[in-house]
Write a protein that holds these residues in place. Structure first.
Motif, PDB file in Angstrom:
ATOM      1  N   THR A 311       0.861  -1.180   0.000  1.00 35.35           N
ATOM      2  CA  THR A 311       0.000   0.000   0.000  1.00 35.35           C
ATOM      3  C   THR A 311       0.898   1.230   0.000  1.00 35.35           C
ATOM      4  O   THR A 311       1.807   1.347   0.832  1.00 35.35           O
ATOM      5  N   VAL A 312       0.660   2.147  -0.932  1.00 33.05           N
ATOM      6  CA  VAL A 312       1.509   3.333  -1.091  1.00 33.05           C
ATOM      7  C   VAL A 312       0.643   4.588  -1.119  1.00 33.05           C
ATOM      8  O   VAL A 312      -0.380   4.634  -1.811  1.00 33.05           O
ATOM      9  N   SER A 313       1.051   5.606  -0.386  1.00 33.21           N
ATOM     10  CA  SER A 313       0.461   6.940  -0.464  1.00 33.21           C
ATOM     11  C   SER A 313       1.599   7.940  -0.541  1.00 33.21           C
ATOM     12  O   SER A 313       2.715   7.680  -0.081  1.00 33.21           O
ATOM     13  N   GLY A 314       1.327   9.108  -1.146  1.00 35.80           N
ATOM     14  CA  GLY A 314       2.389  10.102  -1.210  1.00 35.80           C
ATOM     15  C   GLY A 314       2.110  11.202  -2.202  1.00 35.80           C
ATOM     16  O   GLY A 314       0.982  11.384  -2.669  1.00 35.80           O
ATOM     17  N   LYS A 315       3.177  11.923  -2.539  1.00 38.44           N
ATOM     18  CA  LYS A 315       3.041  13.091  -3.410  1.00 38.44           C
ATOM     19  C   LYS A 315       4.314  13.271  -4.219  1.00 38.44           C
ATOM     20  O   LYS A 315       5.429  13.160  -3.708  1.00 38.44           O
ATOM     21  N   LEU A 316       4.127  13.524  -5.507  1.00 39.36           N
ATOM     22  CA  LEU A 316       5.226  13.844  -6.417  1.00 39.36           C
ATOM     23  C   LEU A 316       5.039  15.282  -6.870  1.00 39.36           C
ATOM     24  O   LEU A 316       3.976  15.645  -7.380  1.00 39.36           O
ATOM     25  N   ALA A 317       6.054  16.135  -6.648  1.00 38.73           N
ATOM     26  CA  ALA A 317       5.902  17.560  -6.934  1.00 38.73           C
ATOM     27  C   ALA A 317       7.063  18.060  -7.777  1.00 38.73           C
ATOM     28  O   ALA A 317       8.182  17.536  -7.729  1.00 38.73           O
ATOM     29  N   ARG A 318       6.755  19.098  -8.575  1.00 44.70           N
ATOM     30  CA  ARG A 318       7.782  19.751  -9.384  1.00 44.70           C
ATOM     31  C   ARG A 318       7.726  21.247  -9.099  1.00 44.70           C
ATOM     32  O   ARG A 318       6.687  21.882  -9.267  1.00 44.70           O
ATOM     33  N   THR A 319       8.848  21.807  -8.661  1.00 43.79           N
ATOM     34  CA  THR A 319       8.933  23.234  -8.358  1.00 43.79           C
ATOM     35  C   THR A 319      10.101  23.842  -9.110  1.00 43.79           C
ATOM     36  O   THR A 319      10.847  23.153  -9.808  1.00 43.79           O
ATOM     37  N   SER A 320      10.274  25.131  -8.946  1.00 43.81           N
ATOM     38  CA  SER A 320      11.376  25.824  -9.617  1.00 43.81           C
ATOM     39  C   SER A 320      12.738  25.352  -9.109  1.00 43.81           C
ATOM     40  O   SER A 320      13.746  25.426  -9.812  1.00 43.81           O
ATOM     41  N   SER A 321      12.789  24.839  -7.877  1.00 44.01           N
ATOM     42  CA  SER A 321      14.059  24.386  -7.299  1.00 44.01           C
ATOM     43  C   SER A 321      14.367  22.921  -7.598  1.00 44.01           C
ATOM     44  O   SER A 321      15.433  22.430  -7.256  1.00 44.01           O
ATOM     45  N   GLY A 322      13.436  22.209  -8.213  1.00 50.04           N
ATOM     46  CA  GLY A 322      13.664  20.810  -8.548  1.00 50.04           C
ATOM     47  C   GLY A 322      12.424  19.965  -8.319  1.00 50.04           C
ATOM     48  O   GLY A 322      11.307  20.468  -8.237  1.00 50.04           O
ATOM     49  N   ARG A 355      23.708   8.830  -7.518  1.00 51.71           N
ATOM     50  CA  ARG A 355      24.190  10.166  -7.148  1.00 51.71           C
ATOM     51  C   ARG A 355      23.596  11.231  -8.053  1.00 51.71           C
ATOM     52  O   ARG A 355      23.142  12.282  -7.582  1.00 51.71           O
ATOM     53  N   ASP A 356      23.561  10.963  -9.374  1.00 52.38           N
ATOM     54  CA  ASP A 356      22.979  11.929 -10.311  1.00 52.38           C
ATOM     55  C   ASP A 356      21.491  12.136 -10.029  1.00 52.38           C
ATOM     56  O   ASP A 356      20.979  13.253 -10.130  1.00 52.38           O
ATOM     57  N   TRP A 357      20.799  11.051  -9.683  1.00 49.86           N
ATOM     58  CA  TRP A 357      19.365  11.129  -9.393  1.00 49.86           C
ATOM     59  C   TRP A 357      19.110  11.942  -8.127  1.00 49.86           C
ATOM     60  O   TRP A 357      18.228  12.787  -8.083  1.00 49.86           O
ATOM     61  N   LEU A 358      19.911  11.698  -7.094  1.00 51.96           N
ATOM     62  CA  LEU A 358      19.731  12.418  -5.825  1.00 51.96           C
ATOM     63  C   LEU A 358      20.035  13.904  -5.947  1.00 51.96           C
ATOM     64  O   LEU A 358      19.501  14.723  -5.195  1.00 51.96           O
ATOM     65  N   SER A 359      20.885  14.265  -6.912  1.00 51.65           N
ATOM     66  CA  SER A 359      21.230  15.683  -7.077  1.00 51.65           C
ATOM     67  C   SER A 359      20.061  16.509  -7.594  1.00 51.65           C
ATOM     68  O   SER A 359      20.054  17.733  -7.469  1.00 51.65           O
ATOM     69  N   SER A 360      19.058  15.839  -8.206  1.00 47.83           N
ATOM     70  CA  SER A 360      17.925  16.583  -8.760  1.00 47.83           C
ATOM     71  C   SER A 360      16.608  16.266  -8.057  1.00 47.83           C
ATOM     72  O   SER A 360      15.567  16.792  -8.425  1.00 47.83           O
ATOM     73  N   ASN A 390      21.129  18.110   0.981  1.00 50.39           N
ATOM     74  CA  ASN A 390      22.335  18.543   0.247  1.00 50.39           C
ATOM     75  C   ASN A 390      22.917  17.418  -0.629  1.00 50.39           C
ATOM     76  O   ASN A 390      24.126  17.193  -0.667  1.00 50.39           O
ATOM     77  N   GLY A 391      22.011  16.697  -1.311  1.00 47.76           N
ATOM     78  CA  GLY A 391      22.455  15.656  -2.243  1.00 47.76           C
ATOM     79  C   GLY A 391      22.845  14.365  -1.588  1.00 47.76           C
ATOM     80  O   GLY A 391      23.345  13.448  -2.254  1.00 47.76           O
ATOM     81  N   THR A 392      22.626  14.213  -0.262  1.00 44.29           N
ATOM     82  CA  THR A 392      22.955  12.999   0.459  1.00 44.29           C
ATOM     83  C   THR A 392      21.670  12.348   0.946  1.00 44.29           C
ATOM     84  O   THR A 392      20.780  13.020   1.455  1.00 44.29           O
ATOM     85  N   LEU A 393      21.576  11.007   0.777  1.00 47.63           N
ATOM     86  CA  LEU A 393      20.409  10.271   1.227  1.00 47.63           C
ATOM     87  C   LEU A 393      20.699   9.662   2.591  1.00 47.63           C
ATOM     88  O   LEU A 393      21.620   8.868   2.748  1.00 47.63           O
ATOM     89  N   PHE A 394      19.919  10.042   3.613  1.00 48.38           N
ATOM     90  CA  PHE A 394      20.060   9.512   4.974  1.00 48.38           C
ATOM     91  C   PHE A 394      18.974   8.474   5.185  1.00 48.38           C
ATOM     92  O   PHE A 394      17.795   8.723   4.935  1.00 48.38           O
ATOM     93  N   ILE A 395      19.383   7.263   5.647  1.00 49.32           N
ATOM     94  CA  ILE A 395      18.449   6.169   5.883  1.00 49.32           C
ATOM     95  C   ILE A 395      18.515   5.790   7.368  1.00 49.32           C
ATOM     96  O   ILE A 395      19.598   5.563   7.935  1.00 49.32           O
ATOM     97  N   HIS A 396      17.354   5.754   8.029  1.00 45.64           N
ATOM     98  CA  HIS A 396      17.285   5.403   9.447  1.00 45.64           C
ATOM     99  C   HIS A 396      16.459   4.130   9.605  1.00 45.64           C
ATOM    100  O   HIS A 396      15.349   4.075   9.109  1.00 45.64           O
TER     101      HIS A 396
END
Length: 396
Positions: A311-322, A355-360, A390-396
């Motif tokens: 089961t998945v819920s969420g939001k995909l958004a596009r703004t001027s910053s990415g 890395r390229d994906w996380l940058s955007s 800042n382009g880094t993915l943190f996983i907890h």
């Protein structure tokens, strides 16, 4: 060219009888049961009655009742001699048999572009009310046109698609610059869609609502009649089945394809999906997608990811910053072996694409799994969070 032409005419000679002689002609003729056969027209034309005025300045016709096969039209028009460019105007209104119109569109009277498009049509039948206006101006030889079709139970069968499209209500307008739909209802087996709006000079402004069989939709989107960009976006889909109830607004450039969907709602029912770039199948999908100009919400999307319920819920958004993605995922049992099958040969892991994906992208997600396994590892009560900074993915 057989029939009767009756009326009056006048013939004048200007100047003296020395060459070159200049003639002036002016006449009015009434046509009666005239039969015309032309090598570029696939059927004979019968002009029951009409009036033609002919002179040195041009030609004008009015009230011409024209019949061909099962079609009947009333024609008016004119052609004038003004030098290098001779303005032409044609107006027609009446009832047409679409099979006759289809045959005519494949003749040399129409451009190569039109004839190539009609080659993808297997059959077109039914009747329609028809109006048409075509003209050239004094400044250009380019032929412009506009018209409207109001189908009365019309059928269209495309090559490679077994089920015909049925047009019942509404109207279809066309011109050399655009095409439009006026609450046109299109049906094919269990699919039923209402279209309203226009496509003009490559720009689409269209609303669509109804119920769609996704297997039929995929076959149409992969056909040559679909826009090139949209066809390329679905070429890698191997399977797409199930039903979807839609209420969508399309706005933007035609070559944007699927990304020109701007707002609306999609409700999925029993959807299955398989893509060449996704290593696992998605099936039994139920739930909603809600679109706005800058955001896509997925609300309680339930389905099977390979053999695991999700089961998945969420939001995909596009703004001027990415772009940003926020989500919540829950599964009572998640088997990672079916999602990431073991490979016989493994290459060194590369994180460059990640890395390229996380940058955007900006990511904020939560995962909760009751139990599952990966290889020989069994786990339960798994809870995780992931977030980018800042382009880094943190996983907890």
């Amino acid at each position: 060219f057989l029939g009767q032409v009756v009326g009056h005419q006048a013939l004048f000679i200007k100047g003296d009888l020395k060459p070159p002689l200049r003639f002036q002609h002016q006449g009015a003729y009434r046509l009666s049961k005239v039969r015309l056969i032309h090598r570029n027209i696939p059927f004979p034309i019968l002009i029951g009655e009409g009036k033609v005025e002919l002179s040195n300045e041009g030609l004008q016709w009015s009230g011409a009742k024209v019949e061909f096969e099962n079609s009947s039209l009333l024609l008016h028009g004119s052609w004038k001699r003004t030098g290098n460019v001779n303005p032409l105007e044609i107006m027609a209104k009446g009832r047409v048999d679409l099979k006759n119109l289809f045959s005519l569109s494949q003749s040399p009277l129409f451009s190569e572009e039109v004839r190539l498009k009609t080659k993808e049509i297997e059959d077109l039948s039914g009747t329609s009310l028809f109006s048409f206006k075509g003209w050239t101006s004094k400044s250009t030889r380019h032929f412009s046109y506009e018209g409207e079709l109001i189908p009365k139970e019309a059928y269209l069968r495309l090559k490679g698609i077994s089920s015909p499209l049925t047009f019942k209500d509404g109207g279809f307008s066309f011109s050399n610059l655009s095409m439009g739909f006026s609450k046109m209802k299109v049906q094919s087996e269990i699919s039923s869609l209402i279209l309203d709006g226009s496509v003009k000079e490559g720009n689409v402004n269209l609303t669509s609502s109804g119920s769609i069989d996704l297997k039929q939709l995929l076959a149409f989107l992969q056909s040559p009649l679909a826009p090139d960009r949209m066809r390329s976006q679905v070429d890698e889909i191997q399977e797409w089945s199930g039903k979807a109830e839609v209420r969508l607004k399309w706005l933007g450039k035609m070559d944007e394809g699927i990304t020109s969907m701007r707002e609306g709602e999609i409700k999925f029912k029993g959807v299955s999906f398989l893509h060449q770039k996704i290593p696992f199948p998605l099936s039994q999908i139920e739930g909603f997608l809600i679109l706005s100009p800058e955001e896509i919400y997925f609300k309680q999307l339930k389905g099977m990811l390979a053999d695991s319920p999700l089961t998945v819920s969420g939001k995909l958004a596009r703004t001027s910053s990415g772009r940003s993605l926020s989500f919540q995922i829950f599964s009572p049992q998640l088997d990672f072996d079916s999602i990431f099958p073991k490979r016989e040969k493994s290459s060194p892991t590369s994180f460059k694409k990640l890395r390229d994906w996380l940058s955007s992208w900006k990511i904020d997600g939560k995962v909760e799994v009751n139990r599952g396994k990966y290889r020989s590892l069994h786990y339960q009560d798994l809870k995780g969070e992931m977030k980018t900074s800042n382009g880094t993915l943190f996983i907890h």
